[in-house]
Structure formats: C-alpha cells, structure tokens
Design an enzyme around this catalytic site. Structure first.
Site, PDB file in Angstrom:
ATOM      1  N   GLY A  67       0.800  -1.170   0.051  1.00  0.00           N
ATOM      2  CA  GLY A  67      -0.057  -0.004   0.001  1.00  0.00           C
ATOM      3  C   GLY A  67       0.743   1.171   0.274  1.00  0.00           C
ATOM      4  O   GLY A  67       2.322   1.237  -0.167  1.00  0.00           O
ATOM      5  N   ASP A 119       0.136  -9.010   1.769  1.00  0.00           N
ATOM      6  CA  ASP A 119      -0.859  -7.938   1.511  1.00  0.00           C
ATOM      7  C   ASP A 119      -1.727  -8.856   0.638  1.00  0.00           C
ATOM      8  O   ASP A 119      -1.308  -9.649  -0.164  1.00  0.00           O
ATOM      9  CB  ASP A 119      -0.114  -6.943   0.535  1.00  0.00           C
ATOM     10  N   ASN A 130      -6.390  -3.065  -2.004  1.00  0.00           N
ATOM     11  CA  ASN A 130      -6.268  -1.740  -2.046  1.00  0.00           C
ATOM     12  C   ASN A 130      -4.851  -1.420  -2.764  1.00  0.00           C
ATOM     13  O   ASN A 130      -4.419  -0.189  -2.352  1.00  0.00           O
ATOM     14  CB  ASN A 130      -6.738  -1.032  -0.878  1.00  0.00           C
ATOM     15  N   SER A 165      -3.855   6.076  14.351  1.00  0.00           N
ATOM     16  CA  SER A 165      -4.043   7.194  13.833  1.00  0.00           C
ATOM     17  C   SER A 165      -4.544   8.671  14.582  1.00  0.00           C
ATOM     18  O   SER A 165      -4.986   8.129  15.560  1.00  0.00           O
ATOM     19  CB  SER A 165      -5.428   6.923  12.638  1.00  0.00           C
ATOM     20  N   ALA A 166      -4.281   9.612  14.113  1.00  0.00           N
ATOM     21  CA  ALA A 166      -4.833  10.742  14.849  1.00  0.00           C
ATOM     22  C   ALA A 166      -6.295  10.734  15.008  1.00  0.00           C
ATOM     23  O   ALA A 166      -7.005  11.645  15.801  1.00  0.00           O
ATOM     24  CB  ALA A 166      -4.508  11.969  14.387  1.00  0.00           C
ATOM     25  N   TYR A 214     -13.964   3.249  11.668  1.00  0.00           N
ATOM     26  CA  TYR A 214     -12.545   3.134  11.350  1.00  0.00           C
ATOM     27  C   TYR A 214     -11.675   3.627  12.385  1.00  0.00           C
ATOM     28  O   TYR A 214     -10.958   2.820  13.023  1.00  0.00           O
ATOM     29  CB  TYR A 214     -12.293   3.977  10.006  1.00  0.00           C
ATOM     30  N   LYS A 266      -9.117   1.406  15.164  1.00  0.00           N
ATOM     31  CA  LYS A 266      -8.062   1.647  15.651  1.00  0.00           C
ATOM     32  C   LYS A 266      -7.685   1.943  17.079  1.00  0.00           C
ATOM     33  O   LYS A 266      -6.767   1.295  17.712  1.00  0.00           O
ATOM     34  CB  LYS A 266      -7.420   3.177  14.972  1.00  0.00           C
ATOM     35  N   ASN A 303     -10.911  10.254  -1.137  1.00  0.00           N
ATOM     36  CA  ASN A 303     -11.543  10.874   0.099  1.00  0.00           C
ATOM     37  C   ASN A 303     -10.579  11.829   0.695  1.00  0.00           C
ATOM     38  O   ASN A 303     -11.233  12.574   1.198  1.00  0.00           O
ATOM     39  CB  ASN A 303     -11.679   9.572   1.015  1.00  0.00           C
ATOM     40  N   ASP A 318     -16.181  16.541  10.164  1.00  0.00           N
ATOM     41  CA  ASP A 318     -14.670  17.171   9.836  1.00  0.00           C
ATOM     42  C   ASP A 318     -14.660  18.049  11.125  1.00  0.00           C
ATOM     43  O   ASP A 318     -15.501  18.732  11.499  1.00  0.00           O
ATOM     44  CB  ASP A 318     -14.655  18.056   8.723  1.00  0.00           C
TER      45      ASP A 318
HETATM   46  P1  NAD Z   1      -3.318   1.350   1.806  1.00  0.00           P
HETATM   47  O1  NAD Z   1      -4.788   1.138   1.753  1.00  0.00           O
HETATM   48  O2  NAD Z   1      -2.846   2.110   0.741  1.00  0.00           O
HETATM   49  O3  NAD Z   1      -2.686   0.248   2.521  1.00  0.00           O
HETATM   50  C1  NAD Z   1      -2.948  -0.896   3.229  1.00  0.00           C
HETATM   51  C2  NAD Z   1      -2.633  -2.143   2.306  1.00  0.00           C
HETATM   52  O4  NAD Z   1      -3.118  -3.307   3.304  1.00  0.00           O
HETATM   53  C3  NAD Z   1      -3.202  -2.416   0.968  1.00  0.00           C
HETATM   54  O5  NAD Z   1      -2.102  -2.625   0.432  1.00  0.00           O
HETATM   55  C4  NAD Z   1      -4.296  -3.252   1.205  1.00  0.00           C
HETATM   56  O6  NAD Z   1      -4.105  -4.169   0.202  1.00  0.00           O
HETATM   57  C5  NAD Z   1      -3.813  -4.033   2.548  1.00  0.00           C
HETATM   58  N1  NAD Z   1      -4.779  -4.747   3.250  1.00  0.00           N
HETATM   59  C6  NAD Z   1      -5.926  -4.543   3.803  1.00  0.00           C
HETATM   60  N2  NAD Z   1      -6.497  -5.532   4.375  1.00  0.00           N
HETATM   61  C7  NAD Z   1      -5.775  -6.339   4.249  1.00  0.00           C
HETATM   62  C8  NAD Z   1      -5.875  -7.702   4.797  1.00  0.00           C
HETATM   63  N3  NAD Z   1      -7.003  -8.159   5.555  1.00  0.00           N
HETATM   64  N4  NAD Z   1      -4.882  -8.700   4.458  1.00  0.00           N
HETATM   65  C9  NAD Z   1      -3.741  -8.356   4.024  1.00  0.00           C
HETATM   66  N5  NAD Z   1      -3.689  -6.978   3.384  1.00  0.00           N
HETATM   67  C10 NAD Z   1      -4.649  -6.013   3.708  1.00  0.00           C
HETATM   68  O7  NAD Z   1      -3.423   2.326   3.202  1.00  0.00           O
HETATM   69  P2  NAD Z   1      -2.208   3.463   3.744  1.00  0.00           P
HETATM   70  O8  NAD Z   1      -2.550   4.767   3.400  1.00  0.00           O
HETATM   71  O9  NAD Z   1      -0.807   2.836   3.255  1.00  0.00           O
HETATM   72  O10 NAD Z   1      -2.234   3.060   5.602  1.00  0.00           O
HETATM   73  C11 NAD Z   1      -1.559   2.166   5.963  1.00  0.00           C
HETATM   74  C12 NAD Z   1      -2.221   1.770   7.370  1.00  0.00           C
HETATM   75  O11 NAD Z   1      -2.106   3.285   7.941  1.00  0.00           O
HETATM   76  C13 NAD Z   1      -3.506   1.506   7.542  1.00  0.00           C
HETATM   77  O12 NAD Z   1      -3.706   0.468   8.419  1.00  0.00           O
HETATM   78  C14 NAD Z   1      -4.252   2.901   7.817  1.00  0.00           C
HETATM   79  O13 NAD Z   1      -5.241   2.614   8.672  1.00  0.00           O
HETATM   80  C15 NAD Z   1      -3.231   3.537   8.685  1.00  0.00           C
HETATM   81  N6  NAD Z   1      -3.340   5.070   8.498  1.00  0.00           N
HETATM   82  C16 NAD Z   1      -3.406   5.568   7.340  1.00  0.00           C
HETATM   83  C17 NAD Z   1      -3.486   7.030   7.270  1.00  0.00           C
HETATM   84  C18 NAD Z   1      -3.670   7.791   5.903  1.00  0.00           C
HETATM   85  O14 NAD Z   1      -4.204   9.014   5.863  1.00  0.00           O
HETATM   86  N7  NAD Z   1      -3.265   7.052   4.697  1.00  0.00           N
HETATM   87  C19 NAD Z   1      -3.736   7.874   8.481  1.00  0.00           C
HETATM   88  C20 NAD Z   1      -3.538   7.062   9.479  1.00  0.00           C
HETATM   89  C21 NAD Z   1      -3.316   5.909   9.760  1.00  0.00           C
HETATM   90  C1  WQD Z   2      -8.275  17.527   5.180  1.00  0.00           C
HETATM   91  C2  WQD Z   2      -8.845  18.612   4.806  1.00  0.00           C
HETATM   92  C3  WQD Z   2     -11.494  18.518   4.554  1.00  0.00           C
HETATM   93  C4  WQD Z   2     -11.047  16.430   0.657  1.00  0.00           C
HETATM   94  C5  WQD Z   2      -8.661  11.554   7.100  1.00  0.00           C
HETATM   95  C6  WQD Z   2      -9.259  10.696   7.956  1.00  0.00           C
HETATM   96  C7  WQD Z   2      -8.298  10.190   9.051  1.00  0.00           C
HETATM   97  C8  WQD Z   2      -6.795   9.854   8.316  1.00  0.00           C
HETATM   98  C9  WQD Z   2      -6.473  10.830   7.401  1.00  0.00           C
HETATM   99  C10 WQD Z   2      -6.573   7.595   8.222  1.00  0.00           C
HETATM  100  C11 WQD Z   2     -10.273  18.669   5.737  1.00  0.00           C
HETATM  101  C12 WQD Z   2     -10.671  18.992   3.310  1.00  0.00           C
HETATM  102  C13 WQD Z   2     -10.746  17.158   1.962  1.00  0.00           C
HETATM  103  C14 WQD Z   2     -11.528  17.532  -0.344  1.00  0.00           C
HETATM  104  C15 WQD Z   2     -11.501  19.249   1.152  1.00  0.00           C
HETATM  105  N1  WQD Z   2      -6.972   8.720   7.892  1.00  0.00           N
HETATM  106  N2  WQD Z   2     -10.915  18.631   2.230  1.00  0.00           N
HETATM  107  N3  WQD Z   2     -11.867  18.666   0.004  1.00  0.00           N
HETATM  108  O1  WQD Z   2     -10.275  14.501   7.211  1.00  0.00           O
HETATM  109  O2  WQD Z   2      -7.813  15.404   8.386  1.00  0.00           O
HETATM  110  O3  WQD Z   2      -8.379  12.753   7.900  1.00  0.00           O
HETATM  111  O4  WQD Z   2      -7.390  11.094   6.414  1.00  0.00           O
HETATM  112  O5  WQD Z   2      -6.523   7.433   9.563  1.00  0.00           O
HETATM  113  O6  WQD Z   2      -8.738   9.121   9.664  1.00  0.00           O
HETATM  114  O7  WQD Z   2     -10.365  11.231   8.662  1.00  0.00           O
HETATM  115  O8  WQD Z   2      -8.187  14.521   6.054  1.00  0.00           O
HETATM  116  O9  WQD Z   2      -7.332  14.994   3.573  1.00  0.00           O
HETATM  117  O10 WQD Z   2      -9.801  14.043   4.164  1.00  0.00           O
HETATM  118  O11 WQD Z   2      -9.173  16.263   4.608  1.00  0.00           O
HETATM  119  O12 WQD Z   2     -11.834  20.392   1.312  1.00  0.00           O
HETATM  120  O13 WQD Z   2     -11.868  16.890  -1.338  1.00  0.00           O
HETATM  121  O14 WQD Z   2      -9.206  19.028   3.738  1.00  0.00           O
HETATM  122  O15 WQD Z   2     -12.557  18.971   5.100  1.00  0.00           O
HETATM  123  O16 WQD Z   2     -10.497  20.029   6.047  1.00  0.00           O
HETATM  124  P1  WQD Z   2      -8.717  14.238   7.525  1.00  0.00           P
HETATM  125  P2  WQD Z   2      -8.498  14.684   4.782  1.00  0.00           P
END
Ligand code: NAD
Ligand code: WQD
Length: 347
Positions: free
Chosen positions: A15, A36, A40, A129-130, A153, A157, A202, A299
């Site tokens: 990922g 993996d 996704n 995650s925050a 979600y 976490k 998103n 938000d």
């Molecule tokens: P991502 O979707 O790109 O990576 C997650 C990976 O896990 C993918 O490659 C998917 O195929 C794999 N996966 C999902 N379910 C699985 C399963 N049951 N078995 C095996 N593989 C599986 O997401 P990312 O942005 O790289 O996020 C990685 C981690 O960090 C996630 O746990 C996510 O919740 C966490 N996280 C992400 C963000 C963010 O904004 N990207 C923020 C905070 C926390």
């Molecule tokens: C950032 C800012 C939106 C999209 C999310 C998850 C959180 C974490 C990180 C995994 C906000 C604005 C966004 C758009 C916009 N993921 N926005 N137009 O909401 O802080 O956090 O991703 O753990 O759990 O909730 O990040 O990038 O979605 O939004 O105006 O099309 O951008 O309102 O102010 P967020 P985001």
C-alpha cells in the site's frame, strides 16, 4: 531484537505508506517480507520498490485473516519484527460497512497476534491514527489528549490500541509501538511510488493531485467558515518518507524498551486547505480550480500534533516541508497519471 540485518514482516506493505516503508527498510539493510491481499494495492508498487532500492524483497499474497498463510510465513522465516499496516481506512465506507471494518482491522490484528504468539517474535509496530482523538480537539494534540473517535474506522484503531495495551500488560516480553499518524501525503522523491486511491479520493492531497493532472475537473473545498486563519480546515500534513522513517526509529526504540508506547507522527504545523492548494499550485505550475461547498460531516476545524514525545523518545523529527510534500506528490502524479491502476477514472 532488531538490528539492520533483521527480517521484518510488513503487513499491507504494497500500500501507500507500506511501500515507502519498504524502501526505507531495504535501504537500511533489513530483509523484508510483505504480506498483502492486494485489496487496495497493486504488486507494481513492490516492483517499483525493488527498482528504487535495487534490492529484492519477498512478497506473499495473502489475507492476514488467513491463519494458515500467516502461520506458514512465521514457520518458514525467522521474523524479528512486524510492522502492521494491513487494514481498511476509508472513514465514510466504515460508517456504511462497520462489520467489514471491524472484521478486517480487528480480527486481522488478532490473527496476526496469534501467529506472532506461536513464533518467537514479540516486536510490533502498529499504524494507528490521529483519528483516535476526541473532536473537537485541544490543540496541539498530545498522546495524552482525550480519545473518542467518531466513526467505526477510528474506533477500530482505538480498539486495536487497547488490545495491544492489554497484551503487553499480560506478557512483558512484548515490545509494541503504536504510531498515530496525522495526515500522510507526498510521494517518494524518485516519483516511482505514491498514493493511488481507488475511486474518487476521499482525502485532500490526492484529490488536488488528480485535479492537477486532469483526472478530476475541480476540487470541492468542504467549508470556508471554520475558525481558522482563512476559514478552511487546518491539518498536520506529513511527508510519507518522513513517516516511514519514523517506523525505523520506532524499531530502534523497541530494541531497547519492552512494553507498549504511543507516539504522534506529524510535523506539528497546521496548514489550511487553501494553503495546500497554493503550495500545490506553486509546486506544479498548474492552477487548481475549486468551489467552496458545505462542510463535510464529521470534520473538525483544526488538528495538529504535539511532536515532542516522538522527538524526545524516538529521536525523530519530520524533515520535509509542505513545498516538498507537494513537489513529490506532483512528480509521482504527473509521471503516473493513472497511478498503478488501482483508482477509477474521472467523475
Ligand atoms: P493502503 O490502503 O494504501 O494500505 C493498506 C494495505 O493493506 C493495502 O495494500 C491493502 O491491500 C492491504 N490490506 C488491507 N486489508 C488487508 C488484509 N486483511 N490482509 C492483507 N492485506 C490487507 O493504506 P495506507 O494509507 O498505506 O495506510 C496504511 C495503514 O496506515 C492503515 O492501517 C491505515 O489505517 C493507517 N493510517 C493511514 C493514514 C492515511 O491517511 N493514509 C492515516 C492514519 C493511519
Ligand atoms: C483534510 C482537509 C477537509 C477533501 C482523514 C481521515 C483520518 C486519516 C487521514 C486515516 C479537511 C478538506 C478534503 C476534499 C476538502 N486517515 N477536504 N476537499 O479528514 O483530516 O483525515 O485522513 O487514519 O482518519 O479522517 O483528511 O485529507 O480527508 O481532509 O476540502 O475533497 O481537507 O475538509 O479540512 P482528514 P482529509
């Protein structure tokens, strides 16, 4: 105990964040095994990791809920540490399909723990995650700020953090680091790996990138009447390479400390949606058309980290600024307009 020669199992390593972590691990001399299920991601991301590093990794296509697959991985490899990214992460989808999220994220983690317990490996870094913090937050967010996620979600976490805390209380041999990521953005400076969301993004940064490259017509800004410097939402964006490096620092820390720790990984700086749009325009030379629409439900006005604990305990600080985050995101997006082919086409 992990050293630079150790073998690390990376769940979800194909990922977005996982692939960047694999680059850092390989470059630091670790042996890397990725598991993996590609729900996704595409294998192409790992091909690119091998190209960037000129080093091989081992890939196992399996679901972490598949006990026999996990057991096989631990039986056939001497794994020193696990970095656990595998999970589903779309907030809106988690509200529509909570059972899917609890099964994948929590059950998946439980299966992983079981497999680790059958092996000698007791070192785990978990992607938290925050989003676990209560909203509206008191800023900056410290690791002791009140928790209270507002969607399935986020709750998955927090529940996993609680499971891990119980585990380390029951067995002092565990070494667990929960890293609470703020808003990971950007891409590897090589332009060969980056974020490739399935369907319309998103999150803000990938949406802006896809507008810039012509895959989307305009950005919708979700509200400009927040109590922030320009009325748009403020977040703590962190370069994905800085974030990945934080995991290596967590491994170093765990080599010296048993028990469980929690650390924020952010920059400590808050940027608004309009700041991000302007920075991306400057980095890409492309104007980003936008329209201000209603606030997005759930938000919060602003969120940014207190990063003191990660600095003091892990010896980690983010190095890249917003300009670099946008420049690297643009390099990836402009060289790979369709990403790895995970995402859908225009709206
Ligand atoms: P991502 O979707 O790109 O990576 C997650 C990976 O896990 C993918 O490659 C998917 O195929 C794999 N996966 C999902 N379910 C699985 C399963 N049951 N078995 C095996 N593989 C599986 O997401 P990312 O942005 O790289 O996020 C990685 C981690 O960090 C996630 O746990 C996510 O919740 C966490 N996280 C992400 C963000 C963010 O904004 N990207 C923020 C905070 C926390
Ligand atoms: C950032 C800012 C939106 C999209 C999310 C998850 C959180 C974490 C990180 C995994 C906000 C604005 C966004 C758009 C916009 N993921 N926005 N137009 O909401 O802080 O956090 O991703 O753990 O759990 O909730 O990040 O990038 O979605 O939004 O105006 O099309 O951008 O309102 O102010 P967020 P985001």
């Amino acid at each position: 105990m992990t050293t630079a020669r150790s073998t690390v199992l990376v769940t979800g390593g194909a990922g977005y964040i996982g692939s960047h972590l694999c680059v850092e691990l390989l470059q630091a001399g670790f042996q890397v095994i990725v598991v993996d299920n590609l729900c996704n991601a595409r294998y192409k991301s790992l091909d690119a990791v091998e190209r960037i590093t000129q080093k091989p990794l081992t890939f196992v296509e399996a679901d972490i809920r598949d006990e026999s697959a996990l057991t096989r991985i631990f039986r056939t490899n001497d794994i020193d540490a696990v970095i656990h990214f595998a999970g589903l992460k779309a907030v809106g989808e988690s509200t529509e399909q909570p059972a899917l999220y609890y099964d994948n994220n929590i059950n998946g983690t439980l299966k992983l723990i079981e497999a680790m317990q059958q092996s000698a490996c007791r070192t785990l870094v978990f992607s938290s995650s925050a989003t676990v913090y209560r909203s509206p937050p008191e800023l900056p967010l410290t690791e002791d700020s009140p928790t209270g996620p507002s969607n399935p979600y986020g709750r998955s976490k927090l529940m996993i953090e609680e499971i891990l805390r119980d585990l380390s209380a029951a067995d002092p041999d565990w070494r667990i680091s929960a890293l609470r990521y703020f808003n990971p953005v950007g891409a590897h400076p090589s332009g060969e790996i980056g974020e490739d969301p399935a369907g319309p993004p998103n999150n803000l940064m990938p949406f802006i990138s896809q507008v810039a490259v012509g895959r989307r017509t305009k950005l919708h800004i979700f509200g400009n009447d927040y109590d922030t410097h320009d009325g748009t939402g403020v977040r703590d964006y962190i370069h994905v390479v800085d974030l990945a490096r934080g995991h290596l620092k967590a491994l170093d820390y765990l080599a010296e400390h048993c028990g469980m720790t929690v650390h924020n990984l952010g920059t400590g700086n808050g940027y608004s949606v309009l700041d991000a749009v302007r920075a991306f325009e400057a980095a890409s030379g492309v104007t980003i058309p936008y329209e201000v629409v209603e606030r997005r439900p759930g938000d919060t006005a602003a969120s940014y980290a207190d990063v003191g604990r990660a600095r003091d305990e892990l010896g980690w600080c983010a190095e890249y600024d917003l300009e670099a985050m946008c420049a690297d995101a643009w390099r990836w997006q402009s060289r790979h307009p369709e990403g790895f082919g995970v995402g859908g086409e225009d709206e």
